[in-house]
Design an enzyme around this catalytic site. Structure first.
Site, short mmCIF file in Angstrom:
data_model
loop_
_atom_site.label_atom_id
_atom_site.label_comp_id
_atom_site.label_asym_id
_atom_site.label_seq_id
_atom_site.Cartn_x
_atom_site.Cartn_y
_atom_site.Cartn_z
N CYS A 75 0.86 -1.18 0.00
CA CYS A 75 0.00 0.00 0.00
C CYS A 75 0.90 1.23 0.00
O CYS A 75 1.52 1.55 1.02
CB CYS A 75 -0.93 0.02 1.21
SG CYS A 75 -2.00 1.48 1.28
N CYS A 220 -5.18 5.56 -4.62
CA CYS A 220 -4.51 4.27 -4.42
C CYS A 220 -3.07 4.42 -4.92
O CYS A 220 -2.85 4.56 -6.12
CB CYS A 220 -5.23 3.15 -5.17
SG CYS A 220 -4.40 1.54 -5.06
#
EC number: 5.1.1.7
Length: 277
Positions: A75, A220
């Site tokens: 992430c 993202c």
């Protein structure tokens, strides 16, 4: 005494960050799911846990749990938050950190303006490394959907799996409906994040991402890296690309296919709290 947490976000991709260095933390899948609920819990896209590392050369373990409670390997937005969290709360005085996730190592650099640059490693295209069930590596793959239609997409791993679709207009792209079908497609045995990419010019793309275990998020980081890599490899874009997401812009730099790809962007603190149960 409850568990202390900090709410943070990277361009609106929001997290709770837990200090596992100074607290003993063992959360179940069910507990993470309850905490992620935006009506009855705290609400977040991912839960981030920073832990001590016993491995030489690694400053911390960086664990990432999606809102469905499943641990994942990457992430980018969360990595920027982890770097600022570690320094702000005195876990380190360093501006350059190396952290280990479930699947990879990440180098993090806190810049003078408090933005964070993340070394996301070298993107991987081999189907077995994504993973994608395919006979051979190809620039583009065709997936048959439940309704009998087919969709063409690119597939890549940047520490987690991503599918990238080229679209004419991200505002009208069927991100949730098509994204969900692709994310759970059996050709992606570990599910997949799905990016819908619109090329604006030689140095800029627009992007929306359906994240596995979360649905669409407004930013993202790994999705931005995946899309920029695809744009550079197959659509001849620049080695420095601005990725515009609903939550804001990220800068992606990738000098050549054998070099690590670098993500730079902001991270922000929101509030502190205590988990009571």
């Amino acid at each position: 005494m409850g568990i202390k947490f900090t709410k943070m976000h990277g361009l609106g991709n929001d997290f709770i960050v837990l200090d596992g260095v100074n607290q003993s933390i063992q959360l179940t899948v069910e507990q993470i799911q309850k905490l992620a609920n935006r009506h009855t819990g705290i609400g977040f896209d991912q839960c981030l846990l920073i832990e001590s590392s016993q491995t030489e050369g690694i400053d911390f373990n960086y664990r990432i749990f999606n809102a469905d409670g499943q641990e994942v390997g990457q992430c980018g937005n969360g990595a920027r938050c982890i770097a600022l969290f570690a320094r702000y709360y005195g876990l380190t005085a360093k501006n350059k950190l190396t952290v280990a996730t479930k699947t990879t190592l990440m180098d993090l650099i806190i810049n003078e303006d408090n933005s964070v640059s993340v070394n996301m490693g070298v993107p991987r295209l081999a189907p077995g490394e994504i993973p994608l069930l395919a006979d051979r590596q190809s620039p583009e793959y065709s997936l048959e959907l439940n309704n009998g239609n087919t969709v063409n997409l690119h597939a890549i791993s940047v520490g987690n799996p991503h599918a990238v679709l080229l679209v004419e207009n991200i505002d009208t792209a069927p991100v949730n409906s098509l994204g969900q079908q692709i994310s759970f497609h059996p050709q992606f045995p570990e599910q997949v994040n799905v990016g819908f990419m619109q090329i604006v010019n030689h140095e800029k793309i627009n992007l929306r991402v359906y994240e596995r275990g979360c649905g669409e998020t407004i930013a993202c980081g790994s999705g931005a890296v995946a899309a920029a890599a695809i744009a550079r490899l197959f659509y001849n874009l620049s080695d420095k690309i601005t990725v515009h997401l609903p939550g804001g812009d990220l800068c992606i730099q990738w000098p050549c296919p054998t070099a690590p790809i670098i993500l730079t962007g902001p991270a922000a603190f929101v509030y502190e709290g205590t988990l009571l149960s």
